[in-house]
Design a protein around this motif. Structure first.
Motif, PDB file in Angstrom:
ATOM      1  N   GLY B  71      29.948  68.480  14.478  1.00  0.00           N
ATOM      2  CA  GLY B  71      31.318  68.779  14.083  1.00  0.00           C
ATOM      3  C   GLY B  71      32.275  67.903  14.845  1.00  0.00           C
ATOM      4  N   ASN B  72      33.513  67.911  14.400  1.00  0.00           N
ATOM      5  CA  ASN B  72      34.535  67.090  15.036  1.00  0.00           C
ATOM      6  C   ASN B  72      34.911  67.662  16.392  1.00  0.00           C
ATOM      7  OD1 ASN B  72      34.688  65.149  13.043  1.00  0.00           O
ATOM      8  ND2 ASN B  72      35.967  66.471  11.767  1.00  0.00           N
ATOM      9  N   PRO B  73      35.602  66.883  17.218  1.00  0.00           N
ATOM     10  CA  PRO B  73      35.980  67.396  18.543  1.00  0.00           C
ATOM     11  C   PRO B  73      36.859  68.631  18.417  1.00  0.00           C
ATOM     12  CG  PRO B  73      36.586  65.077  18.306  1.00  0.00           C
ATOM     13  CD  PRO B  73      36.051  65.514  17.005  1.00  0.00           C
ATOM     14  N   GLY B  74      36.708  69.527  19.365  1.00  0.00           N
ATOM     15  CA  GLY B  74      37.589  70.694  19.420  1.00  0.00           C
ATOM     16  C   GLY B  74      37.292  71.754  18.386  1.00  0.00           C
ATOM     17  N   THR B  75      36.092  71.728  17.797  1.00  0.00           N
ATOM     18  CA  THR B  75      35.784  72.751  16.801  1.00  0.00           C
ATOM     19  C   THR B  75      34.983  73.911  17.408  1.00  0.00           C
ATOM     20  OG1 THR B  75      34.036  71.261  16.068  1.00  0.00           O
ATOM     21  CG2 THR B  75      35.969  71.426  14.685  1.00  0.00           C
ATOM     22  N   ASP B 176      28.292  62.467  11.409  1.00  0.00           N
ATOM     23  CA  ASP B 176      27.733  61.222  10.872  1.00  0.00           C
ATOM     24  C   ASP B 176      26.926  60.483  11.943  1.00  0.00           C
ATOM     25  OD1 ASP B 176      30.136  61.038  12.142  1.00  0.00           O
ATOM     26  OD2 ASP B 176      30.725  59.163  11.162  1.00  0.00           O
ATOM     27  N   ARG B 177      27.442  60.486  13.181  1.00  0.00           N
ATOM     28  CA  ARG B 177      26.741  59.730  14.224  1.00  0.00           C
ATOM     29  C   ARG B 177      25.460  60.432  14.640  1.00  0.00           C
ATOM     30  NH1 ARG B 177      31.195  57.348  18.212  1.00  0.00           N
ATOM     31  NH2 ARG B 177      29.411  56.124  18.825  1.00  0.00           N
ATOM     32  N   MET B 178      25.459  61.766  14.591  1.00  0.00           N
ATOM     33  CA  MET B 178      24.218  62.481  14.870  1.00  0.00           C
ATOM     34  C   MET B 178      23.187  62.196  13.792  1.00  0.00           C
ATOM     35  SD  MET B 178      24.379  63.883  17.725  1.00  0.00           S
ATOM     36  CE  MET B 178      22.954  64.941  17.847  1.00  0.00           C
ATOM     37  N   GLY B 179      23.673  62.038  12.556  1.00  0.00           N
ATOM     38  CA  GLY B 179      22.779  61.699  11.464  1.00  0.00           C
ATOM     39  C   GLY B 179      22.052  60.397  11.733  1.00  0.00           C
ATOM     40  N   ASP B 197      26.565  73.193  11.392  1.00  0.00           N
ATOM     41  CA  ASP B 197      27.691  72.293  11.202  1.00  0.00           C
ATOM     42  C   ASP B 197      28.998  73.047  11.417  1.00  0.00           C
ATOM     43  OD1 ASP B 197      28.766  69.809  10.674  1.00  0.00           O
ATOM     44  OD2 ASP B 197      29.247  70.420   8.619  1.00  0.00           O
ATOM     45  N   PHE B 198      29.879  72.474  12.223  1.00  0.00           N
ATOM     46  CA  PHE B 198      31.155  73.117  12.534  1.00  0.00           C
ATOM     47  C   PHE B 198      32.258  72.501  11.671  1.00  0.00           C
ATOM     48  CE2 PHE B 198      30.468  75.515  16.557  1.00  0.00           C
ATOM     49  CZ  PHE B 198      29.105  75.305  16.631  1.00  0.00           C
ATOM     50  N   PRO B 199      32.856  73.285  10.784  1.00  0.00           N
ATOM     51  CA  PRO B 199      33.923  72.730   9.943  1.00  0.00           C
ATOM     52  C   PRO B 199      35.220  72.587  10.748  1.00  0.00           C
ATOM     53  CG  PRO B 199      33.625  75.053   9.468  1.00  0.00           C
ATOM     54  CD  PRO B 199      32.607  74.700  10.490  1.00  0.00           C
ATOM     55  N   ASP B 200      36.107  71.741  10.246  1.00  0.00           N
ATOM     56  CA  ASP B 200      37.428  71.631  10.873  1.00  0.00           C
ATOM     57  C   ASP B 200      38.232  72.895  10.587  1.00  0.00           C
ATOM     58  OD1 ASP B 200      36.993  69.214  11.937  1.00  0.00           O
ATOM     59  OD2 ASP B 200      38.001  68.075  10.353  1.00  0.00           O
TER      60      ASP B 200
END
Lengths: 143, 306
Positions: B71-75, B176-179, B197-200
């Motif tokens: 997930g994106n930062p801060g999620t 994406d980068r973990m992928g 997966d952590f959504p925004d």
């Protein structure tokens, strides 16, 4: 003979049968609970005055669980299967600042023991000392 | 003719672990993140059933528990990791309720022979609990074939396999980068049991988070400030380096600074006495003074650090 098992007795539990991994884990748990740092040491010189053993890796500070230390013990056993290996616990409490526990967790299969050496000195005096048969051979080839 | 050994009191198992309390608390504490909470419930249920199966001897081996949070930062990945450790601890899958959070710097050494002891030290510290590797994809740098990250990955893989009972590894990072990371390290991918997966967060959730955070810090947003916060969120989301809840926290921190400055100046001018309510009130002006409203970027501290 004062040592019926014919084994080196140093530190804690050394008159008991060898500790099992579960028992070692329990001892480590106790030490961690006291906030002591543990380390693993090894040597192949069994003389009782040989107090500074080689350290296997760095002392382990800030560990929470015995599994990490047991892993290190097993690594050391794999590297030095025929050496003496002991676990040390160190207390950093001000005023103590010294080892608080020490017990052997690995020893050679066959321990030839010690011989008594007599040295004749002035005036036919005799000095006695003990000598480990194992140390007649060079380091690393003793057991 | 059920014998004692083929029945199990699920109710007792459930109550003994207090797992429901943790999950309910998770629902309360975390805004949004519905799919994450759903997965957490599923995993908790699965672990509870597996525990029952283990006790009855249907299952012999403990399940693999390594996870990946993307997930994106801060999620909320780190927060959820802490909760996950709590759940695993209550169900008896880990012995210590502790999370050791590391990044590449803690695992990878700077010269030959430095990496292995460093990684092993971290692993030893995390033993019995959870090892949380933030931005795990940095471990693997394909552009540099002599990078020591690979060595670290190999040691981790070995530990994940051999010490499954002692350690749970949670990898975290952008999706994406973990992928890409998993594609180039199939061994890692196959040892991860749960991908979450952590959504925004959407705007309303972010506003709710802002309110919760300020309440936690014992501050109030008045209605003007709330409106300002809403506008702030809309504007900030369009800017680069938006880090969800973390950006909100930073914005609130700066609003507190401005509030303190405002009260300080008021006190100097002897305008009025300051009440307890004044001390904990953040007004629209405190938020609207942000550079985000004048078209600038807000705060350097937002510039990337997960």
């Amino acid at each position: 003979m004062t040592n019926p098992n014919g084994i080196v007795t140093q530190g804690q539990f050394s008159f008991l049968p060898a500790l099992t991994d579960a028992q070692i884990t329990a001892q480590i748990k106790y030490a961690l609970g006291k906030g002591w740092a543990l380390s693993v040491e090894y040597t192949d010189d069994p003389h009782p005055r040989n107090t500074y053993w080689e350290m296997f890796g760095a002392p382990m500070f800030d560990l929470k669980d015995p599994a990490g230390i047991l892993m290190e013990i097993n690594n050391c056993r794999k590297t030095f299967p025929h050496h003496y290996i002991r676990v040390m616990a160190f207390s950093s409490v001000r005023g103590v600042e010294s080892p608080t526990m020490s017990y052997i967790v690995n020893r050679p299969k066959h321990e030839p023991g010690f011989g008594l050496v007599r040295q004749e000195t002035d005036g036919r005096n005799i000095r006695y000392t003990i000598h480990a048969y194992a140390t007649d051979k060079p380091e690393g080839e003793r057991y | 003719m059920a014998t004692k050994s083929d029945k199990i009191d699920m109710q007792a198992l459930l109550e003994a672990s207090h797992i429901n309390e943790v999950l309910d608390k998770l629902d309360q504490d975390l805004v949004g993140l519905v799919p994450v909470k759903q997965r957490m419930r599923e995993i908790a249920a699965y672990l509870l059933i597996t525990k029952a199966r283990l006790q009855l001897g249907i299952e012999a081996a403990k399940p693999s528990l390594h996870m990946c949070f993307t997930g994106n930062p801060g999620t909320g990945k780190t927060t959820v990791a802490l909760k996950m450790a709590d759940i695993l601890h209550r169900l008896g899958y880990i012995r210590q309720n502790h999370v050791v959070s590391v990044t590449r710097d803690d695992l990878v050494g700077q010269y030959i022979g430095h990496t292995a002891p460093k990684t092993k030290e971290v692993i030893k510290k995390a033993m019995g609990g959870v090892l949380f590797i933030d931005e795990a994809y940095y471990l693997y740098k394909p552009e540099n074939e002599r990078d020591y990250g690979q060595e670290s990955i190999e040691i981790l893989l070995q530990t994940m396999e051999n010490h499954r009972d002692d350690l749970v590894v949670i990898l975290a990072g952008y999706q994406d980068r973990m992928g890409t990371f998993f594609k180039s390290n199939p061994g890692m991918s196959s040892r991860i049991a749960h991908h979450i997966d952590f959504p925004d967060y959407d705007e309303n959730e972010l506003l709710e988070i802002a309110n919760m955070m300020s309440a936690d810090m014992h501050y109030n947003l008045d209605s003007g400030a709330e409106k300002a916060m809403q506008d702030y969120i809309l504007k900030r989301k369009q800017q680069p380096h938006f880090a969800n809840a973390r950006s909100i926290r930073n914005a609130l921190d700066r609003a507190r600074l401005r509030q303190a400055n405002r009260l300080f100046n008021d006190a100097i001018k002897h305008k009025k006495d300051t009440t307890a309510a004044d001390l904990s009130l953040i007004t629209a002006a405190d938020i609207r003074a942000s550079r985000v409203f004048s078209g600038g970027l807000d705060g350097e501290s937002d510039v990337k650090k997960t």
